[in-house]
Design a protein around this motif. Structure first.
Motif, PDB file in Angstrom:
ATOM      1  N   PHE A 208       0.841  -1.195   0.000  1.00  0.00           N
ATOM      2  CA  PHE A 208       0.000   0.000   0.000  1.00  0.00           C
ATOM      3  C   PHE A 208       0.878   1.248   0.000  1.00  0.00           C
ATOM      4  N   VAL A 209       0.570   2.160  -0.933  1.00  0.00           N
ATOM      5  CA  VAL A 209       1.282   3.431  -1.015  1.00  0.00           C
ATOM      6  C   VAL A 209       0.268   4.562  -0.928  1.00  0.00           C
ATOM      7  N   SER A 210       0.766   5.799  -0.889  1.00  0.00           N
ATOM      8  CA  SER A 210      -0.106   6.904  -0.478  1.00  0.00           C
ATOM      9  C   SER A 210      -0.936   7.535  -1.587  1.00  0.00           C
ATOM     10  N   SER A 211      -0.550   7.365  -2.853  1.00  0.00           N
ATOM     11  CA  SER A 211      -1.284   8.071  -3.912  1.00  0.00           C
ATOM     12  C   SER A 211      -1.366   7.223  -5.167  1.00  0.00           C
ATOM     13  N   ARG A 212      -2.270   7.617  -6.060  1.00  0.00           N
ATOM     14  CA  ARG A 212      -2.418   6.917  -7.339  1.00  0.00           C
ATOM     15  C   ARG A 212      -1.117   6.964  -8.128  1.00  0.00           C
ATOM     16  N   GLN A 213      -0.522   8.155  -8.160  1.00  0.00           N
ATOM     17  CA  GLN A 213       0.718   8.329  -8.914  1.00  0.00           C
ATOM     18  C   GLN A 213       1.821   7.433  -8.365  1.00  0.00           C
TER      19      GLN A 213
ATOM     20  N   ALA B 248       1.739  -5.252 -10.815  1.00  0.00           N
ATOM     21  CA  ALA B 248       0.617  -4.416 -11.272  1.00  0.00           C
ATOM     22  C   ALA B 248       0.343  -3.327 -10.243  1.00  0.00           C
ATOM     23  N   PHE B 249      -0.511  -2.379 -10.642  1.00  0.00           N
ATOM     24  CA  PHE B 249      -0.958  -1.334  -9.713  1.00  0.00           C
ATOM     25  C   PHE B 249      -2.466  -1.195  -9.838  1.00  0.00           C
ATOM     26  N   HIS B 250      -3.070  -0.663  -8.779  1.00  0.00           N
ATOM     27  CA  HIS B 250      -4.538  -0.594  -8.694  1.00  0.00           C
ATOM     28  C   HIS B 250      -4.902   0.691  -7.966  1.00  0.00           C
ATOM     29  N   HIS B 251      -5.740   1.518  -8.592  1.00  0.00           N
ATOM     30  CA  HIS B 251      -6.246   2.711  -7.909  1.00  0.00           C
ATOM     31  C   HIS B 251      -7.556   3.126  -8.564  1.00  0.00           C
ATOM     32  N   ALA B 252      -8.274   4.023  -7.904  1.00  0.00           N
ATOM     33  CA  ALA B 252      -9.618   4.393  -8.358  1.00  0.00           C
ATOM     34  C   ALA B 252      -9.611   5.158  -9.675  1.00  0.00           C
TER      35      ALA B 252
ATOM     36  N   PHE C 291       0.695  -3.062  -6.212  1.00  0.00           N
ATOM     37  CA  PHE C 291       0.779  -1.782  -5.502  1.00  0.00           C
ATOM     38  C   PHE C 291      -0.593  -1.110  -5.570  1.00  0.00           C
ATOM     39  N   SER C 292      -1.059  -0.620  -4.429  1.00  0.00           N
ATOM     40  CA  SER C 292      -2.414  -0.072  -4.381  1.00  0.00           C
ATOM     41  C   SER C 292      -2.505   1.079  -3.395  1.00  0.00           C
ATOM     42  N   THR C 293      -3.550   1.883  -3.571  1.00  0.00           N
ATOM     43  CA  THR C 293      -3.901   2.887  -2.565  1.00  0.00           C
ATOM     44  C   THR C 293      -4.791   2.231  -1.515  1.00  0.00           C
ATOM     45  N   SER C 294      -5.091   2.975  -0.453  1.00  0.00           N
ATOM     46  CA  SER C 294      -5.830   2.393   0.675  1.00  0.00           C
ATOM     47  C   SER C 294      -7.249   1.984   0.316  1.00  0.00           C
ATOM     48  N   THR C 295      -7.800   2.527  -0.781  1.00  0.00           N
ATOM     49  CA  THR C 295      -9.172   2.191  -1.160  1.00  0.00           C
ATOM     50  C   THR C 295      -9.363   0.693  -1.269  1.00  0.00           C
ATOM     51  N   LEU C 296      -8.350  -0.002  -1.755  1.00  0.00           N
ATOM     52  CA  LEU C 296      -8.458  -1.448  -1.955  1.00  0.00           C
ATOM     53  C   LEU C 296      -8.652  -2.184  -0.631  1.00  0.00           C
ATOM     54  N   ALA C 297      -8.086  -1.626   0.440  1.00  0.00           N
ATOM     55  CA  ALA C 297      -8.208  -2.291   1.742  1.00  0.00           C
ATOM     56  C   ALA C 297      -9.630  -2.277   2.252  1.00  0.00           C
ATOM     57  N   TRP C 298     -10.389  -1.220   1.914  1.00  0.00           N
ATOM     58  CA  TRP C 298     -11.769  -1.106   2.391  1.00  0.00           C
ATOM     59  C   TRP C 298     -12.746  -1.835   1.482  1.00  0.00           C
ATOM     60  N   GLY C 299     -12.309  -2.098   0.265  1.00  0.00           N
ATOM     61  CA  GLY C 299     -13.270  -2.614  -0.709  1.00  0.00           C
ATOM     62  C   GLY C 299     -13.048  -4.062  -1.066  1.00  0.00           C
ATOM     63  N   VAL C 300     -12.487  -4.282  -2.239  1.00  0.00           N
ATOM     64  CA  VAL C 300     -12.361  -5.617  -2.801  1.00  0.00           C
ATOM     65  C   VAL C 300     -11.588  -6.529  -1.860  1.00  0.00           C
ATOM     66  N   ASN C 301     -12.070  -7.740  -1.718  1.00  0.00           N
ATOM     67  CA  ASN C 301     -11.389  -8.698  -0.857  1.00  0.00           C
ATOM     68  C   ASN C 301     -10.272  -9.374  -1.649  1.00  0.00           C
ATOM     69  N   LEU C 302      -9.083  -8.776  -1.598  1.00  0.00           N
ATOM     70  CA  LEU C 302      -7.925  -9.325  -2.299  1.00  0.00           C
ATOM     71  C   LEU C 302      -6.816  -9.604  -1.288  1.00  0.00           C
TER      72      LEU C 302
ATOM     73  N   ASP D   3       3.767   3.541   3.012  1.00  0.00           N
ATOM     74  CA  ASP D   3       3.612   4.952   3.373  1.00  0.00           C
ATOM     75  C   ASP D   3       2.625   5.099   4.517  1.00  0.00           C
ATOM     76  N   THR D   4       3.055   5.679   5.609  1.00  0.00           N
ATOM     77  CA  THR D   4       2.145   5.955   6.722  1.00  0.00           C
ATOM     78  C   THR D   4       1.665   7.406   6.708  1.00  0.00           C
ATOM     79  N   LYS D   5       2.181   8.179   5.761  1.00  0.00           N
ATOM     80  CA  LYS D   5       1.716   9.563   5.586  1.00  0.00           C
ATOM     81  C   LYS D   5       1.247   9.715   4.152  1.00  0.00           C
ATOM     82  N   LEU D   6       0.292  10.601   3.968  1.00  0.00           N
ATOM     83  CA  LEU D   6      -0.192  10.817   2.608  1.00  0.00           C
ATOM     84  C   LEU D   6      -0.477  12.292   2.385  1.00  0.00           C
ATOM     85  N   HIS D   7      -0.494  12.669   1.117  1.00  0.00           N
ATOM     86  CA  HIS D   7      -0.774  14.059   0.752  1.00  0.00           C
ATOM     87  C   HIS D   7      -2.253  14.179   0.441  1.00  0.00           C
TER      88      HIS D   7
END
Length: 786
Positions: A249-254, A303-307, A330-341, A350-354
């Protein structure tokens, strides 16, 4: 226990055939009782099925179910998942701020899906025909109720659930990840002991081995990202070599894209056996991806995954991860709340995000626990491994979080004034006693009884009284005369609630209205500056390269009283209005514009209420330009349904810059301007549905003798659709009269012509539509003084 045995009529609504142990234990509470239910269970233990069970019972009883999803991205996901209910002839309708609300569909839906913010907005307007469907809910399922402890969002969820229970008293089923104080949540929601469940880690389908790994923090934040990335790959490598999978998990889509690209090179350098470049079938399947970078990456097993990816690409990545083609994701935090992967190894790089609106912020403890909960694949792994990568100075904080969990606290105290104002504006609170009754329905009150000192409970009444006095002093609330304890919202308070404003912003907007009403001419720059200076943007930050771009956009313009972050907002709005946002400002521009257009709409309502239609129309045009990026003279085109920036620009280039031009051109002329026949027909019909003004000056004189006076009438005719309009008459730029009316057909405007101490007088009649982005219609006549 088979689903078909328990719920034969709804067996096809579930994605599995048998209930697991946790689900079986809740069945009697969910299906054989009408009591409220609270269930706390580890991530990936199957809580979604509990929501579906509660929904099935409501549907079987002929009722309506509401599912509150924690994120907007997940509302769309539920819409896709719950096609299964649609196939059983039950309708699912998602209500979000991104879509135009279809009230009829919402009213007739069997299952509604909303975010806390959208539900808050809807319940504030529950007495309108548009949102009355929120008072007809039979069961409310709260997914991830531990979001009560989230910054800002937590208090929204809290007050909204309290309000919904007062409006229609639905059955409440609240689901959460593991939380130590589940009993407080149960007490708040009146869930009895027999329908309150606290499932421990033994109910996790796979054991979790979680820990903290540190890295050496440097001076360069960009280099630090790569230090953390290599640390994450060190942790993932043993599992990847054993054909396991890793989720980072990383902090941003980019950052998901950049990390995936760097990881591919590093994996090749470490000679980790990954990828499917020799798999011809998979190579062929990968061509279905729309994102070029992703297409190259998946063949190496990364691969990477983001909204921001297309739904097609997200679906394929998820499918290939489940099938094992993608081994490192590699994904943003959205994946943790949603899809069961789930993955054998999960690393939080990243424990900090912009945050575009808040600047650099710590990832919430809830997000951290949710992400780590994805470690371990049921049926494949005996143990899941989860790691937090952080600076040495923060290691102990995260170790405590992993060892002790996170008690859920109320965040209502942080925004008590705002929520209290909303309740007063709705009329649910009319005196001090009502305030206390309302507070007793909140989680804040329940938690305060458990920790009275921490919540300053001994001084609760004094705090409430101070809060009310402040609302009165700032003009949001007014009280009765001496001895009368009644409380009532002012127009300012009602607008602040209706438009979801922070109170400081509402006060600022009211101040602009006061200055404008006192005679100061309002300009587009004033409107944009007022929005850029809103409290909603006070935490926006600007890097040095962004500041240089901001200065270039704002050169020669008055904006020195704004902070650097607010100047950045103003620059984004000004450049967006012309469709030329500098590259340095584009990363935050979408979020800022989206929030700014909401605020511009709110400012328009303030100007309409306290100044007049012309001022409101100026705000409507500024909003349309910021949203669509069109020139000032073509902004009226955006009032036509189906015309946004692209079509408006195309039409303007062909000399069609107003709805009147569109009507004059006709369908053939629009086709000649480059629109397809079908689009041309729709645009023409859209232009017909707008108001259209003609003026007749009648016997208006060309000259008048000095000292003489006469009153003449100017006819204002609306030959289009009826609309609310403001009509002003000015003489040599000074306003004489102003009217505000619903212009259906014809209105006559009296104009006093007088022989003044001047050589000539210019009379201007101006018609503006406060709720449309149409340019005001102005016509002038000059009278010579003899």
């Amino acid at each position: 226990m088979e689903v078909a045995e328990v719920l034969p009529a709804f067996a096809d609504a579930f994605a599995f055939e048998e209930f697991n142990r946790m689900q079986r234990e809740t069945l009697p509470a969910l299906l054989e009782s009408d009591e409220n239910v609270v269930a706390s269970a580890p991530t990936a233990s199957g809580k979604t099925a509990l929501a579906e069970l509660a929904i099935c019972k409501a549907l079987d009883d002929g009722g309506t179910a509401l599912f509150i999803a924690p994120l907007r991205a997940l509302t769309n996901e539920k819409e896709d998942d719950w096609d299964r209910f649609e196939e059983l002839d039950y309708s699912v309708y998602v209500v979000t701020g991104e879509r135009e609300l279809n009230s009829r569909r919402a009213r007739h839906a069997d299952i509604l899906v909303m975010t806390p913010e959208k539900l808050d907005s809807a319940t504030r307007k529950h007495d309108s025909r548009r949102y009355d469907f929120v008072t007809d809910i039979d069961v409310c399922v709260i997914d991830e109720v531990h979001l009560l402890d989230a910054d800002r969002r937590g208090s929204v969820l809290e007050v909204t659930i309290s309000r919904l229970r007062r409006l229609c008293d639905p059955r409440v089923v609240a689901l959460s990840a593991t939380m130590p104080n589940v009993d407080d949540v149960a007490a708040w929601l009146d869930a009895p002991e027999e329908t309150t469940f606290e499932f421990g880690e033994q109910y996790r389908p796979v054991d979790l081995n979680a820990g903290v790994k540190t890295y050496t923090h440097g001076e360069n934040s960009f280099a630090d990202k790569y230090r953390r990335l290599y640390r994450a790959l060190d942790l993932a490598e043993p599992h990847l070599r054993e054909d396991g999978q890793a989720l980072v998990f990383v902090s941003s889509r980019q950052d998901t894209v950049r990390a995936a690209e760097a990881a591919r090179d590093e994996i090749a350098g470490r000679d980790i056996p990954m990828g499917a470049r020799g798999d011809y079938d998979f190579h062929t399947e990968s061509k279905e991806l729309e994102n070029d970078t992703l297409r190259n990456s998946v063949l190496d097993g990364v691969a990477f995954h983001h909204a921001g990816l297309s739904k097609n690409d997200r679906d394929l990545v998820e499918e290939w991860f489940k099938e094992g083609h993608v081994e490192l994701l590699f994904s943003t935090s959205t994946l943790a709340w949603g899809v069961n992967l789930p993955a054998r190894c999960v690393v939080i790089r990243d424990t900090k995000l912009h945050d575009p609106l808040e600047g650099e912020v710590d990832m919430s403890p809830l997000d951290v626990l949710q992400m780590l909960g994805r470690a371990g694949r049921p049926g494949y792994d005996d143990v899941g491994y989860g790691w937090v990568v952080c600076d040495t100075a923060e290691a102990d904080k995260y170790r405590r979080l992993l060892n002790e969990g996170k008690e859920i606290e109320s965040r209502l105290a942080e925004s008590l004034e705002t929520h209290l104002n909303a309740e007063i504006a709705m009329g649910t609170i009319t005196d001090l006693e009502d305030v206390m009754d309302w507070l007793e329905t909140t989680f804040y009150y329940e938690r305060g009884q458990s920790k009275p000192e921490a919540y300053d409970f001994p001084n609760l009444k004094g705090r409430v009284r101070d809060c009310l006095e402040d609302l009165v002093a700032r003009g949001f609330v007014e009280t009765g005369e001496a001895g009368d304890l009644s409380i009532e919202a002012t127009p300012r308070g009602v607008l602040a609630s209706k438009y979801y404003l922070r109170l400081e912003t509402a006060a600022s907007f009211a101040g602009l209205c006061d200055r404008t009403e006192s005679g100061r001419a309002l300009e587009t720059g004033d409107v944009l500056a007022a929005v850029a200076g809103a409290t909603e943007f006070e935490s926006v930050s600007a890097r040095q390269d962004e500041r240089d771009a901001v200065d270039a956009v704002l050169v020669g313009q008055e904006a020195e009283d704004l902070e650097p972050g607010q100047r950045k907002v103003l620059a984004i709005l000004r450049s967006a209005a012309s469709g030329t946002t500098p590259a340095e400002l584009q990363s935050d521009a979408w979020v800022i514009r989206r929030n700014a257009t909401r605020l511009l709409s709110a400012l328009g309502a303030f100007l309409d209420r306290f100044v007049g239609p012309h001022a409101a129309n100026l705000s409507s045009r500024a909003e349309a330009r910021a949203e669509n990026g069109v020139a000032e003279d073509a902004v009226g085109l955006t009032a036509i349904d189906g015309v946004a920036s692209g079509r408006a620009s195309k039409l303007a280039k062909e000399g069609l810059s107003t709805p009147g031009d569109v009507l004059e051109a006709g369908i053939d002329g629009l086709a000649d301007a480059g629109l397809s026949e079908g689009v041309a027909e729709r645009v023409y019909e859209g232009a017909q549905s707008l108001p259209s003004i003609e003026m007749e000056w009648g016997q208006f004189p060309e000259t008048i003798a000095a000292g003489e006076n006469a009153v003449h009438e100017v006819t204002v005719r609306n030959v289009g659709e009826p609309a609310r309009a403001g009509i002003t008459v000015t003489v040599n730029g000074r306003e004489m009269t102003s009217t505000n009316s619903y212009l259906r057909d014809v209105d006559t405007v009296p104009v006093g012509v007088f022989g003044a101490d001047a050589e000539e007088l210019e009379y201007t009649v101006s018609v503006a539509f406060p709720e449309e982005s149409l340019l005001p219609v102005e016509r002038s006549r000059t009278v010579d003084i003899r």
